[in-house]
Each structure stands twice: as structure tokens, then as C-alpha cells.
Write a protein that holds these residues in place. Sequence first.
Motif, PDB file in Angstrom:
ATOM      1  N   THR A 140       0.889  -1.070  -0.003  1.00 51.39           N
ATOM      2  CA  THR A 140      -0.333   0.039  -0.050  1.00 51.39           C
ATOM      3  C   THR A 140       0.992   1.294   0.115  1.00 51.39           C
ATOM      4  O   THR A 140       2.137   1.087   0.477  1.00 51.39           O
ATOM      5  CB  THR A 140      -0.864   0.051   1.383  1.00 51.39           C
ATOM      6  OG1 THR A 140      -0.030   0.110   2.309  1.00 51.39           O
ATOM      7  CG2 THR A 140      -2.024  -1.300   1.185  1.00 51.39           C
ATOM      8  N   ASP A 142       0.501   5.397   0.788  1.00 51.95           N
ATOM      9  CA  ASP A 142      -0.031   6.504   1.491  1.00 51.95           C
ATOM     10  C   ASP A 142       0.551   7.760   1.150  1.00 51.95           C
ATOM     11  O   ASP A 142       1.740   8.049   0.917  1.00 51.95           O
ATOM     12  CB  ASP A 142      -0.201   6.170   2.862  1.00 51.95           C
ATOM     13  CG  ASP A 142      -0.775   4.916   3.305  1.00 51.95           C
ATOM     14  OD1 ASP A 142      -1.623   4.421   2.541  1.00 51.95           O
ATOM     15  OD2 ASP A 142      -0.472   4.312   4.404  1.00 51.95           O
ATOM     16  N   LYS A 158      -4.548  13.191   5.114  1.00 46.83           N
ATOM     17  CA  LYS A 158      -3.916  12.083   4.680  1.00 46.83           C
ATOM     18  C   LYS A 158      -4.914  11.207   3.616  1.00 46.83           C
ATOM     19  O   LYS A 158      -6.128  11.146   3.836  1.00 46.83           O
ATOM     20  CB  LYS A 158      -3.607  11.105   5.659  1.00 46.83           C
ATOM     21  CG  LYS A 158      -2.239  10.928   6.135  1.00 46.83           C
ATOM     22  CD  LYS A 158      -1.952  10.166   7.422  1.00 46.83           C
ATOM     23  CE  LYS A 158      -0.451   9.704   7.604  1.00 46.83           C
ATOM     24  NZ  LYS A 158      -0.250   8.921   8.715  1.00 46.83           N
ATOM     25  N   THR A 160      -5.002   7.169   2.130  1.00 46.79           N
ATOM     26  CA  THR A 160      -4.180   5.934   2.386  1.00 46.79           C
ATOM     27  C   THR A 160      -4.526   5.271   1.139  1.00 46.79           C
ATOM     28  O   THR A 160      -5.740   5.247   0.363  1.00 46.79           O
ATOM     29  CB  THR A 160      -5.105   5.490   3.597  1.00 46.79           C
ATOM     30  OG1 THR A 160      -6.345   5.164   3.557  1.00 46.79           O
ATOM     31  CG2 THR A 160      -4.618   6.134   4.768  1.00 46.79           C
ATOM     32  N   ASN A 161      -3.800   4.100   0.774  1.00 47.20           N
ATOM     33  CA  ASN A 161      -4.080   3.186  -0.125  1.00 47.20           C
ATOM     34  C   ASN A 161      -4.280   3.777  -1.555  1.00 47.20           C
ATOM     35  O   ASN A 161      -5.291   3.533  -2.437  1.00 47.20           O
ATOM     36  CB  ASN A 161      -5.066   2.192   0.151  1.00 47.20           C
ATOM     37  CG  ASN A 161      -4.985   0.966  -0.860  1.00 47.20           C
ATOM     38  OD1 ASN A 161      -4.024   0.653  -1.612  1.00 47.20           O
ATOM     39  ND2 ASN A 161      -6.000  -0.085  -0.505  1.00 47.20           N
TER      40      ASN A 161
END
Length: 189
Positions: A140, A142, A158, A160-161
Motif C-alpha cells: 500500500t 499513502d 492523509k 491511504t491506499n
Amino acid sequence: TFVCLTAAQLAAAGITIPPGATIAVGTCCNQLGGERSRGYEIEFNGSPLPGWQVTGGYAHVNARVTASNIPVQNGARLTNAPGDAFNMWSRYDFKDGPLSNVGFGVGVSYIGKRAGLLPTVSVPAGAPAGGTLPLDSYVTVDFGIYYSPSDKIDLTLKATNLLDERYIESAGFGMSDKGIPPELFNQLK
């Protein structure tokens, strides 16, 4: 710069685990005779340049059943225990200029292949992967943006993924936890 290297062997006896397919899932547990985890990990944290932070780690683990009342489990890989895992995060904070007090970060995480289930006597001989529900490795990525308008306020955004990696995070008790799809969140401190 900080670097930490650890080597370890952990052993335990009398571990309680889900019984797999031999007993109704979620109703009972089997007593496992023992398990052992051997491996090493290295962690690092440093600032190669002013305003730039890099942190990360790598772990290699061989986690196995050492004794079980179900003979096919002896020597099997423990569930949800990857052989290898790696993570790294890099962040840069601008101290001067038009981007003063703004920071950007990017991170990557790798989780290696894992077994989702322990083998059981009810799995027929020749079943794929011995009936252990193999879980694939995954990566992943980020990204984060930071803003600190004062010493007492920090804003974080943020994602993510970012690459929308499809993965199963863990398995057990008759279900599996799917990985998080791309997500955007913020934080104010």
C-alpha cells in the motif's frame, strides 16, 4: 539518525486457537501445544537533511506451530504471520518561503504472504495449500500533507491506499478482514 536491530526467539505453550473446520467456528477452541517465532527486525529513523525525516523498518519472522494435538498442524506456519514485512515513511517540512510550515509525506508498506488458517484433519489430502487459505502479499502507498500555522495547531490531510490495492488483511474465525480501500481523512491537533 537512529538504527535498531533486534533478533528474537519467542516460544509459548498452551496457546488457545480457533479449531479450524473440526469444530463449529466461533463456538470452541483447541488447546495448541506450542508455537515458536524466530526472526529479526531492523528499524531506522533519520533526518538526512534539515526538514526531511525518514523512518521505516523491516521484519523477517518464521512463526510455526511446534506442538499440536492435530498432527497435520505440527510445523505449520502460524496464521496471519507474514514471513516478511517492510514499511517506510518519508516527510519533508518546509521551514522558509511560500510553503513555510507546510509538509508533505509519502509512505509504502509491504506485508508478505501469510496462512489464513491452520491445516485440519478434515481437509482432504491434496487440497490446495493444504487447506491453509493462503493470503497474498500486498503493498500500500499513502500520502500526507501537513500544515502547522502555530506551535499549538497541526492540520493533517492523509490519503491511504492510493493505488487501490485489493488485499485481505487477516483471516480467522470464519471471516476475513478486507483491506481498506482508498480513503481520505483529516486531523486537527
